[in-house]
Design an enzyme around this catalytic site. Structure first.
Site, PDB file in Angstrom:
ATOM      1  CB  SER A  84      24.809  83.418  11.334  1.00 26.10           C
ATOM      2  OG  SER A  84      25.625  84.442  11.854  1.00 26.10           O
ATOM      3  CG  ASP A 138      24.164  84.621  14.855  1.00 23.16           C
ATOM      4  OD1 ASP A 138      23.841  83.527  14.365  1.00 23.16           O
ATOM      5  OD2 ASP A 138      25.103  85.318  14.412  1.00 23.16           O
TER       6      ASP A 138
END
Length: 279
Positions: free
Chosen positions: A45, A191
């Protein structure tokens, strides 16, 4: 112990986390603990963006300035739909409903990501392009994590994966329900933090592992213990000043300047100890 060398693992934490990580790395380097020459970079991320920034070769001072100086900051989108708090509430509810089954939890988050009303993939990708000084994979070992939105399976992307760096980082930063799932080869990804806020296990077997983790993760201690069985692990988490700089919404672009400054101060303070561990 092994002879794999040193690994730098950078976890998720929104745009505040990106700024904080850049500040920490710059502060460490100022104090004689430049860790960016690690044999392995792992990014999840926000950490994927910073790992790619570091691997671009741009000096840490410039990377820090790009976060701290409003005149140099890249364009970011402010989420207008679901809030971070709503995402976390949904995450906790799904965890409860699935009785701790991690795969079912990831699939549930993926399903909600696919159904969410967000900006387009192209709009979001353009933001990630602006974040990265280079759009090409570096000639070094960089791992970027993402999660298959349908199966919940972790995918680790690198220069041999056949996926472009911008697409890999865009996928890794696709917070479910806030940003669009990213299409790669006909598969939608979300993510990498859906699997783990740090994916620290990817550094298993390295002699020395430094983890910078902007976001709390209830499973972190367990992951650290597992990796530490084969090598030494040090962890840098946000201190009180850094946590305050993040504010209530780490995706708010206005958090970048204070978070970068707090990270710089924290890196400077930690430099001596990290230098003894790393060098």
């Amino acid at each position: 112990m092994t002879d794999k060398g040193r690994a730098l693992v950078l976890g998720g934490g929104g745009v505040a986390g990106i700024a904080w990580l850049n500040g920490v790395l710059a502060g460490l380097a100022e104090g004689g603990a430049d860790v960016t020459g690690a044999d392995l970079l792992v990014g999840t991320s926000a950490g994927s963006a910073v790992a790619a920034q570091v691997a671009s070769g741009l000096p840490l001072k410039e990377l820090y300035a790009r976060q701290a100086d409003p005149a140099l900051q890249n364009r970011e989108l402010m989420p207008t739909g679901v809030s971070v708090s709503t995402v976390m509430e949904t995450w906790m509810q799904l965890a409860y409903e699935n009785q701790g089954d991690p795969v079912a939890l990831r699939q549930g988050l993926g399903a909600r990501a696919l159904a969410a009303d967000t900006v387009t993939e192209a709009e979001r990708r353009a933001v990630i392009e602006e974040r990265l000084p280079s759009h090409e994979w570096p000639d070094r070992k960089l791992l970027v994590t993402a999660v298959n939105a349908l199966t919940g399976e972790l995918r680790v992307l690198d220069r041999d994966s056949g996926v472009g760096l911008v697409d890999a980082v865009t996928a890794s930063c696709a917070v479910p329900m806030i940003w669009p799932a990213v299409t790669i080869g006909g598969v939608r990804y979300v993510d990498g933090g859906v699997h783990s806020a740090t994916n620290l296990s990817l550094a298993t077997g390295y002699e020395r592992v430094l983890l910078a983790a902007p976001m709390e993760d209830p499973h972190l201690e367990q992951e650290v213990e597992a990796v530490a069985a084969a090598g030494r692990v040090e962890v840098i988490r946000p201190d009180e000043a850094s946590t305050a700089a993040f504010g209530a919404d780490p995706l708010d672009p206005s958090t970048r300047t204070p978070s970068a400054g707090a990270g710089l101060a924290q890196g400077r303070a930690a430099a001596a100890g990290i230098a003894a561990f790393w060098n």
